[in-house]
Design an enzyme around this catalytic site. Structure first.
Site: not given
Length: 209
Positions: A10-14
């Site tokens: 999961i990326s920082v935006r999720q």
């Protein structure tokens, strides 16, 4: 014992990995065999949980991911990883690839990855050709190709000035020496080769100095 090893990123935006986690568990992955990298970008080299997941895989195991982009943002990197898994006797299973599930253990899945590998190589070749074309165009235009600026010596400025005084076009001489006209005028004035008011073109952007 043959296992299903699951991986999620999961990326920082999720906000959460619940969606990927649920899909992987529903596909048969045990919680103890599920590895999740949080706050990690696909382009980032350091993904510790992915490294652990790959280490846990043994011949005959299946590496399970929700979507192909969880492995990275580069087609070349994804294909390279898939080939590494195949070389170790590990199958790759993607739960959602173009709306359906793909498993390299099946003939259809294996064929799809062969096509993807060809497309990935083509993508690499196209990018390389574009870079080489760009370099060639910039070189022909006498533009800086990047990296550390070339050092123009006082001797080169004097030689350039001699050519210009002999009737050679200033722009062409400057390009031949790897600098802009603005740089030539500035350096020539500093050496006393021309009066300060000469070279109104110095308003243009300067090249290497």
């Amino acid at each position: 014992m043959i296992k299903l090893i699951g991986y999620a990123r999961i990326s920082v935006r999720q906000q959460a990995a619940d969606g990927q986690r649920a899909e992987l568990l529903a596909a048969g992955v045990r919680r103890d065999d599920l590895y999740i990298d949080e706050g990690s970008s696909g382009a980032r080299a350091g993904r510790p949980q992915l490294d652990l997941a790959l280490t846990a895989l043994e011949p005959g195991d299946t590496f399970v991911i929700a979507t192909l982009d969880r492995l990275g943002q580069s087609t070349q990197n994804v294909i390279a990883l898939a080939e590494r898994l195949s070389g170790r006797g590990v199958e790759l299973r993607v739960l959602d690839l173009g709306g359906g599930e793909v498993d390299t253990a099946t003939p259809t899945g294996a064929m799809l990855f062969t096509v993807m590998a060809a497309l990935g190589q083509m993508e690499h070749d196209i990018k390389r050709e574009r870079v080489l074309d760009s370099i060639d165009r910039r070189r022909k235009a006498g533009k800086n190709l990047g990296g550390r600026p070339r050092r123009i010596t006082n001797r080169q400025i004097r030689n350039a000035n001699k050519l210009i005084e002999a009737g050679e076009p200033t722009a062409q001489v400057a390009r031949d020496f790897g600098m802009s006209r603005a740089t030539f005028y500035r350096r020539a004035r500093a050496l006393g080769l021309m009066p300060d008011q000469a070279g109104d073109e110095t308003s243009e952007s300067e090249g290497a100095s």
